[in-house]
Scaffold this motif. Structure first.
Motif, PDB file in Angstrom:
ATOM      1  N   ARG A  64       6.693  47.591 -26.545  1.00  0.00           N
ATOM      2  CA  ARG A  64       6.119  47.922 -27.851  1.00  0.00           C
ATOM      3  C   ARG A  64       4.724  48.512 -27.705  1.00  0.00           C
ATOM      4  O   ARG A  64       4.414  49.535 -28.319  1.00  0.00           O
ATOM      5  CB  ARG A  64       6.087  46.682 -28.751  1.00  0.00           C
ATOM      6  CG  ARG A  64       5.648  47.007 -30.174  1.00  0.00           C
ATOM      7  CD  ARG A  64       5.759  45.825 -31.100  1.00  0.00           C
ATOM      8  NE  ARG A  64       4.818  44.772 -30.754  1.00  0.00           N
ATOM      9  CZ  ARG A  64       4.428  43.824 -31.591  1.00  0.00           C
ATOM     10  NH1 ARG A  64       4.928  43.785 -32.818  1.00  0.00           N
ATOM     11  NH2 ARG A  64       3.575  42.896 -31.212  1.00  0.00           N
ATOM     12  N   LEU A 111       0.238  49.893 -35.193  1.00  0.00           N
ATOM     13  CA  LEU A 111       0.335  48.538 -34.661  1.00  0.00           C
ATOM     14  C   LEU A 111      -1.076  47.966 -34.576  1.00  0.00           C
ATOM     15  O   LEU A 111      -1.882  48.418 -33.750  1.00  0.00           O
ATOM     16  CB  LEU A 111       0.997  48.556 -33.281  1.00  0.00           C
ATOM     17  CG  LEU A 111       1.191  47.201 -32.602  1.00  0.00           C
ATOM     18  CD1 LEU A 111       2.162  46.331 -33.400  1.00  0.00           C
ATOM     19  CD2 LEU A 111       1.703  47.388 -31.169  1.00  0.00           C
ATOM     20  N   PRO A 112      -1.417  46.959 -35.390  1.00  0.00           N
ATOM     21  CA  PRO A 112      -2.779  46.425 -35.396  1.00  0.00           C
ATOM     22  C   PRO A 112      -3.000  45.396 -34.282  1.00  0.00           C
ATOM     23  O   PRO A 112      -3.321  44.238 -34.520  1.00  0.00           O
ATOM     24  CB  PRO A 112      -2.903  45.796 -36.786  1.00  0.00           C
ATOM     25  CG  PRO A 112      -1.513  45.346 -37.101  1.00  0.00           C
ATOM     26  CD  PRO A 112      -0.594  46.375 -36.472  1.00  0.00           C
ATOM     27  N   GLU A 113      -2.817  45.875 -33.056  1.00  0.00           N
ATOM     28  CA  GLU A 113      -2.991  45.040 -31.874  1.00  0.00           C
ATOM     29  C   GLU A 113      -3.627  45.870 -30.768  1.00  0.00           C
ATOM     30  O   GLU A 113      -3.566  47.105 -30.788  1.00  0.00           O
ATOM     31  CB  GLU A 113      -1.635  44.531 -31.351  1.00  0.00           C
ATOM     32  CG  GLU A 113      -0.891  43.608 -32.270  1.00  0.00           C
ATOM     33  CD  GLU A 113       0.446  43.189 -31.669  1.00  0.00           C
ATOM     34  OE1 GLU A 113       0.744  43.587 -30.499  1.00  0.00           O
ATOM     35  OE2 GLU A 113       1.206  42.487 -32.361  1.00  0.00           O
ATOM     36  N   THR A 122      -6.309  50.211 -29.444  1.00  0.00           N
ATOM     37  CA  THR A 122      -5.378  49.577 -30.368  1.00  0.00           C
ATOM     38  C   THR A 122      -4.275  50.562 -30.740  1.00  0.00           C
ATOM     39  O   THR A 122      -4.354  51.755 -30.436  1.00  0.00           O
ATOM     40  CB  THR A 122      -6.091  49.121 -31.653  1.00  0.00           C
ATOM     41  OG1 THR A 122      -6.390  50.273 -32.462  1.00  0.00           O
ATOM     42  CG2 THR A 122      -7.380  48.365 -31.332  1.00  0.00           C
ATOM     43  N   PHE A 129     -11.931  40.845 -35.380  1.00  0.00           N
ATOM     44  CA  PHE A 129     -11.161  40.159 -34.343  1.00  0.00           C
ATOM     45  C   PHE A 129     -11.656  38.732 -34.293  1.00  0.00           C
ATOM     46  O   PHE A 129     -12.789  38.457 -33.908  1.00  0.00           O
ATOM     47  CB  PHE A 129     -11.334  40.824 -32.978  1.00  0.00           C
ATOM     48  CG  PHE A 129     -10.726  40.040 -31.848  1.00  0.00           C
ATOM     49  CD1 PHE A 129      -9.355  39.914 -31.732  1.00  0.00           C
ATOM     50  CD2 PHE A 129     -11.523  39.389 -30.916  1.00  0.00           C
ATOM     51  CE1 PHE A 129      -8.784  39.163 -30.710  1.00  0.00           C
ATOM     52  CE2 PHE A 129     -10.979  38.653 -29.891  1.00  0.00           C
ATOM     53  CZ  PHE A 129      -9.606  38.538 -29.791  1.00  0.00           C
ATOM     54  N   GLY A 175      -2.066  42.664 -26.866  1.00  0.00           N
ATOM     55  CA  GLY A 175      -1.414  41.811 -27.853  1.00  0.00           C
ATOM     56  C   GLY A 175      -2.378  41.139 -28.814  1.00  0.00           C
ATOM     57  O   GLY A 175      -1.942  40.586 -29.831  1.00  0.00           O
ATOM     58  N   SER A 176      -3.692  41.177 -28.536  1.00  0.00           N
ATOM     59  CA  SER A 176      -4.674  40.603 -29.454  1.00  0.00           C
ATOM     60  C   SER A 176      -4.603  41.328 -30.803  1.00  0.00           C
ATOM     61  O   SER A 176      -4.656  42.546 -30.863  1.00  0.00           O
ATOM     62  CB  SER A 176      -6.090  40.722 -28.903  1.00  0.00           C
ATOM     63  OG  SER A 176      -6.267  39.941 -27.734  1.00  0.00           O
ATOM     64  N   ALA A 177      -4.480  40.548 -31.878  1.00  0.00           N
ATOM     65  CA  ALA A 177      -4.376  41.139 -33.215  1.00  0.00           C
ATOM     66  C   ALA A 177      -5.756  41.506 -33.752  1.00  0.00           C
ATOM     67  O   ALA A 177      -6.724  40.777 -33.555  1.00  0.00           O
ATOM     68  CB  ALA A 177      -3.696  40.151 -34.162  1.00  0.00           C
ATOM     69  N   VAL A 178      -5.829  42.645 -34.416  1.00  0.00           N
ATOM     70  CA  VAL A 178      -7.075  43.104 -35.039  1.00  0.00           C
ATOM     71  C   VAL A 178      -6.776  43.519 -36.473  1.00  0.00           C
ATOM     72  O   VAL A 178      -5.620  43.764 -36.847  1.00  0.00           O
ATOM     73  CB  VAL A 178      -7.695  44.285 -34.260  1.00  0.00           C
ATOM     74  CG1 VAL A 178      -8.097  43.841 -32.863  1.00  0.00           C
ATOM     75  CG2 VAL A 178      -6.746  45.475 -34.193  1.00  0.00           C
ATOM     76  N   ALA A 179      -7.839  43.581 -37.290  1.00  0.00           N
ATOM     77  CA  ALA A 179      -7.688  43.984 -38.683  1.00  0.00           C
ATOM     78  C   ALA A 179      -8.960  44.697 -39.105  1.00  0.00           C
ATOM     79  O   ALA A 179      -9.958  44.699 -38.394  1.00  0.00           O
ATOM     80  CB  ALA A 179      -7.422  42.774 -39.575  1.00  0.00           C
TER      81      ALA A 179
END
Length: 243
Positions: free
Chosen positions: A45, A160-162, A174, A189, A236-240
């Motif tokens: 992914r 993809l927000p990662e 990202t 983060f 794989g760390s999620a961010v926004a």
């Protein structure tokens, strides 16, 4: 040209073996470009979003040999994808799915040909490379392919927000496309709020920031430092984003 995109690394013999197969089955005058061999291990992914961003700078007619294939030897199909004039050869396991989802014009074929000698664990060398070499040489292998309506493994076209890739500087790419993102927005983060800077020179040494990188993705960096180490980021760390 043939463009290689894998998680094989450069310290093992796999890239060299695959290049030898390309030269054996194709024209030696066709350039081979090592785009990336450090796609995050087994991460189809993340690799799919990285490939979708990187492939845009290549001309139609380019053949991508893309192999991140933890399911090799299993029942995942082997495919050829034509997306907006570029050709992708690899496994149908999600790696080609974002390119396919974003394409304006798409055709998909399943590879039904099998060589006389096929390693159960190295389809990159024995199956994908011979097909990629023939296509790049101008020989469309019609008898080796069976057209399908689409891929079996489908991913959405959305961002993809990662974190999808960390380079050797510790900069974290990202899967978010930066083109429509207001610079006033902060990237979030965990408890950290990270402001925008246009380039590294606009940030103070040691300061985390986000910027639009050269392939159009949001990237997290630290001026003269490692964002991955400073912020404890990993693939794989999620961010926004927040105002």
């Amino acid at each position: 040209m043939i463009v290689l995109f894998t998680d094989f690394g450069i310290d093992d013999p796999y890239v060299g073996q695959m290049k030898a197969s390309l030269l054996r089955h194709g024209k030696r005058s066709v350039p081979i470009v090592d785009l990336l061999h450090r796609v995050p291990d087994f991460a189809q992914r993340a690799g799919a979003h990285l490939l979708a961003a990187l492939q845009q700078s290549f001309d139609p007619g380019t053949v991508f040999l893309a192999v991140v294939d933890p399911g090799v030897g299993g029942d995942r199909p082997a495919v050829v994808v034509e997306a907006d004039g570029r050709i992708f050869v690899g496994p149908d396991n999600g790696l080609l799915a974002v390119v396919a989802a974003r394409a304006g014009a798409l055709r998909v074929w399943r590879i039904v040909w099998r060589p006389d000698s096929l390693s159960a664990s190295f389809h990159g060398r024995d199956l994908f490379a011979p097909l990629a070499a023939r296509i790049a040489a101008g020989e469309w292998p019609a008898a080796a392919l069976e057209e399908r309506h689409g891929l079996e493994c489908v991913l959405p076209a959305a961002d993809l927000p990662e974190v999808i890739y960390i380079d050797h500087y510790g900069n974290a790419m990202t899967g978010i496309r930066a083109e429509r993102l207001p610079c006033e927005n902060a990237l979030v983060f965990g408890a950290a709020r990270i402001a925008h800077a246009r380039v590294f020179a606009e940030a103070a040494p040691g300061q985390p920031f986000w910027y639009a990188n050269s392939i159009g993705l949001v990237e997290i960096a630290v001026a003269r430092g490692s964002a991955a180490a400073t912020l404890q980021l990993a693939v794989g760390s999620a961010v926004a984003f927040a105002l």
